[in-house]
Design an enzyme around this catalytic site. Structure first.
Site, PDB file in Angstrom:
ATOM      1  N   HIS A   1      15.250 -10.821 -44.284  1.00 19.17           N
ATOM      2  CA  HIS A   1      16.392 -11.622 -44.712  1.00 19.17           C
ATOM      3  C   HIS A   1      17.110 -10.899 -45.851  1.00 19.17           C
ATOM      4  CE1 HIS A   1      14.538 -14.830 -42.434  1.00 19.17           C
ATOM      5  NE2 HIS A   1      15.365 -15.752 -42.882  1.00 19.17           N
TER       6      HIS A   1
ATOM      7  N   GLU B   1      22.681 -12.755 -47.399  1.00 18.78           N
ATOM      8  CA  GLU B   1      23.108 -14.152 -47.285  1.00 18.78           C
ATOM      9  C   GLU B   1      23.559 -14.607 -48.661  1.00 18.78           C
ATOM     10  OE1 GLU B   1      21.348 -18.451 -45.653  1.00 18.78           O
ATOM     11  OE2 GLU B   1      19.973 -16.913 -46.379  1.00 18.78           O
TER      12      GLU B   1
END
Length: 330
Positions: A195, A198
């Site tokens: 991840h 974001e």
């Protein structure tokens, strides 16, 4: 293209958190069975109630707190896959965390993993959907716990557990803090995703690429703010697991039209479509397709291309890919 047709298109989803995909009714029912009062995490309509990303993480962990046994996870997996299959998903990869499944104890983790895989096999027989697992360490739990998680992943790597990644609060720590865990997983033959991009901005994508060297990035959409980085992603062939509905719901972009997925695709970046934590963000894979069709006039050909691109990026073995490819041609 009719919206009903969008729902029926065969889909591949690469970015789905198993606990985050739990239908609210399922979690409420489980809490009632255990006589737990977690009513504060639901809104008046019965959905999950959260204010911002950091509150979302707290609500997420509160919902997960009632999942305490392998049997709970068996039931959860069936409930999640039923929702995915209803949206036309034929192949999915889901993030699993030994942090929530046995407290990172390898023996307990094996029991949870066995229960999840049994449910996945049942769903494949009954619903025609294939699932594989990706272990994720939780960034805001810190690098030491991530090492324990990586060991759990390495010891259970195989034909079903196919990947390793990192999730959680991007503002805590740095990717390099988790390099040992990624090296451990890599040496065990697991494929890697992380991840980034974001909440951390394009610099977080660069850091993940430099320090962890994953072949996929979860989200990654903030790369659009650095066009040199976009070009690098395209040149490297790094795949972005894009979750437009999640990004809009969390306020990164005002609506689907403002989302950069189409521009990233136009600039040669390999994008895929996923739901992230669908009930939290009031979405499904069918809705993602419908909204992208409305926003960018994407047609069946475009969605088919992205589905094939997603399958190419999947971490499963060649035989599974060949079988799913036939369903996409279907």
């Amino acid at each position: 293209m009719k919206e009903k047709g969008v729902r029926e298109l065969p889909k591949v989803e690469l970015h789905l958190h198993l606990e985050g995909a739990a239908p609210p009714a399922f979690i409420r029912g489980l809490a009632a069975e255990k006589k737990e009062d977690i009513s504060g995490i639901f809104d008046e309509q019965g959905g999950y109630a959260w204010r911002d990303f950091w509150h979302f993480l707290k609500v997420y962990e509160a919902a997960t707190s009632v999942l305490r046994s392998p049997e709970d996870y068996h039931r959860l997996t069936l409930a999640v896959l039923e929702e995915s299959a209803a949206s036309g998903v034929v192949y999915g990869e889901t993030f699993l965390s030994p942090d929530f499944c046995g407290g990172r104890d390898p023996g307990a983790w094996r029991e949870y993993l066995h229960a999840i895989r049994e449910a996945a096999d049942q769903a494949e027989r009954q619903m025609g959907i294939t699932l594989r697992g990706i272990v994720t360490c939780i960034r805001h739990f810190g690098p030491e716990k991530a090492r324990e998680t990586a060991i759990c992943a390495a010891e259970t790597a195989g034909d079903w557990l196919v990947g390793f990644g990192i999730a959680g609060d991007e503002t805590v720590g740095a990717p390099k803090d988790f390099a040992w865990s990624f090296d451990c997983a890599r040496e065990a033959g697991l494929r890697l995703t992380a991840h980034a991009g974001e909440w951390g901005g394009p610099e977080s994508v660069r850091a993940a690429l430099t320090d962890l060297n994953p072949e996929r990035i979860g989200h990654g959409v903030r790369a659009i703010e650095d066009l040199a980085l976009v070009d690098e992603l395209a040149e490297r062939g790094t795949v972005l697991e894009v979750c437009p509905g999640s990004n809009v719901s969390l306020g990164l972009y005002r609506d689907f039209r403002a989302h950069p997925i189409a521009e990233l695709d136009r600039r040669g970046v390999k994008v895929t479509i996923s739901t992230d934590d669908p009930p939290f963000f009031h979405t499904t894979m069918a809705r993602e397709y419908q909204e992208l069709h409305r926003a960018f006039d994407w047609d069946e050909g475009q969605f088919g291309r992205i589905a094939r691109q997603s399958l190419d990026a999947a971490f499963c073995d060649a035989d599974t890919k060949a079988r799913i490819a036939k369903l996409l041609e279907g």
